[in-house]
Design a protein around this motif. Structure first.
Motif, PDB file in Angstrom:
ATOM      1  N   VAL A   6       0.841  -1.192   0.000  1.00 24.02           N
ATOM      2  CA  VAL A   6       0.000   0.000   0.000  1.00 24.02           C
ATOM      3  C   VAL A   6       0.882   1.250   0.000  1.00 24.02           C
ATOM      4  N   GLU A   7       0.703   2.075  -1.029  1.00 25.15           N
ATOM      5  CA  GLU A   7       1.493   3.296  -1.182  1.00 25.15           C
ATOM      6  C   GLU A   7       0.596   4.499  -0.897  1.00 25.15           C
ATOM      7  N   TYR A   8       0.804   5.117   0.276  1.00 28.72           N
ATOM      8  CA  TYR A   8      -0.039   6.246   0.663  1.00 28.72           C
ATOM      9  C   TYR A   8       0.765   7.390   1.292  1.00 28.72           C
ATOM     10  N   GLY A  31      -1.837   2.197  -5.010  1.00 30.47           N
ATOM     11  CA  GLY A  31      -2.256   3.423  -4.351  1.00 30.47           C
ATOM     12  C   GLY A  31      -3.657   3.869  -4.697  1.00 30.47           C
ATOM     13  N   THR A  32      -4.422   3.014  -5.392  1.00 31.79           N
ATOM     14  CA  THR A  32      -5.802   3.359  -5.742  1.00 31.79           C
ATOM     15  C   THR A  32      -6.750   2.287  -5.226  1.00 31.79           C
ATOM     16  N   ARG A  56      -4.362   9.925   5.413  1.00 38.25           N
ATOM     17  CA  ARG A  56      -3.886   9.620   4.061  1.00 38.25           C
ATOM     18  C   ARG A  56      -4.663   8.444   3.460  1.00 38.25           C
ATOM     19  N   LEU A  57      -4.884   7.407   4.265  1.00 38.58           N
ATOM     20  CA  LEU A  57      -5.650   6.258   3.775  1.00 38.58           C
ATOM     21  C   LEU A  57      -7.054   6.686   3.347  1.00 38.58           C
ATOM     22  N   GLN A  60      -7.116   8.828   0.090  1.00 35.12           N
ATOM     23  CA  GLN A  60      -6.929   8.031  -1.128  1.00 35.12           C
ATOM     24  C   GLN A  60      -8.012   6.967  -1.310  1.00 35.12           C
ATOM     25  N   LEU A  62      -8.578   4.344   0.560  1.00 37.78           N
ATOM     26  CA  LEU A  62      -8.012   3.005   0.738  1.00 37.78           C
ATOM     27  C   LEU A  62      -8.500   2.305   2.008  1.00 37.78           C
TER      28      LEU A  62
END
Length: 206
Positions: A6-8, A31-32, A56-57, A60, A62
């Motif tokens: 997971v890129e956040y 990240g989507t 951030r999660l 996005q 997520l």
């Protein structure tokens, strides 16, 4: 099977990606919401503060897919702050966590445990982590395994049966959790040489 990282914006995605590849796994950053919903194995890294990471999660989109995938039985591993985000709440912030392994995250309180109040916070450096029960992700990590830690807060699961690893810094604390397909470790396996490599290899092979 590919590990989706997971890129956040608050994790060591590159370091984790490289370590997964070193142990023979396949990894990619996601990240989507769409990419996350397609994941078959998820690693949630994290550094920094609880509320920033949760924000951030949410920004996005997520947080919902993470809960969905956990409910579906997809293996999910949180590392460092990523483990703490699995909790219901944290003393470090006001936002609720993902609530995937019910519990609270609290700051080290040495005075409450009659421990050495001269110990520094954050707990930083190498320390042992001992499995309190068997699980495939800790296979091969014999007593004496050491990992790299950097944290001021630790996880307190509501149900003691969710504990997987324990460590000691002034007093014994939970350094690894597992409930069904959801796992977390407080240390940085990507910085922990052979023991961290073994743990990530185990996860990639789940």
């Amino acid at each position: 099977m590919t590990v989706s990282i997971v890129e956040y914006g608050v994790g060591n995605v590159g370091s984790v990606l490289n370590m997964i590849k070193r142990v023979g796994g396949t990894a990619k950053p996601v990240g989507t919401p769409g990419d996350l919903r397609a994941a078959t194995k998820i690693l949630l890294p994290g550094v920094g503060s609880f509320d920033v990471a949760m924000s951030r999660l949410k920004q996005q989109g997520l947080d919902g897919p993470l809960r969905e995938k956990a409910t579906e039985g997809v293996p999910l591993l949180g590392i460092c702050l990523g483990m703490q985000l699995l909790a219901s709440s944290s003393e470090e912030g006001r936002l609720p966590g993902l609530g995937l392994v019910p519990g609270t995250v609290r700051r080290f309180r040495f005075e409450d445990q009659r421990a050495d109040v001269g110990l520094k916070i954050p707990h930083m450096g190498w320390n042992g982590a001992t499995a309190v029960r068997e699980h495939a992700v800790v296979k091969g990590l014999e007593t004496g395994a050491r990992f790299y830690f950097v944290h001021s807060y630790h996880y307190m699961p509501d149900d003691p049966s969710d504990e997987l690893l324990r460590s000691t810094y002034g007093y014994s604390f939970v350094s690894g959790i597992q409930r069904r397909n959801v796992l977390g470790v407080q240390f940085h396996p990507e910085k922990s040489h052979k023991y961290g490599m073994q743990l990530l290899k185990n996860f990639a092979e789940l």
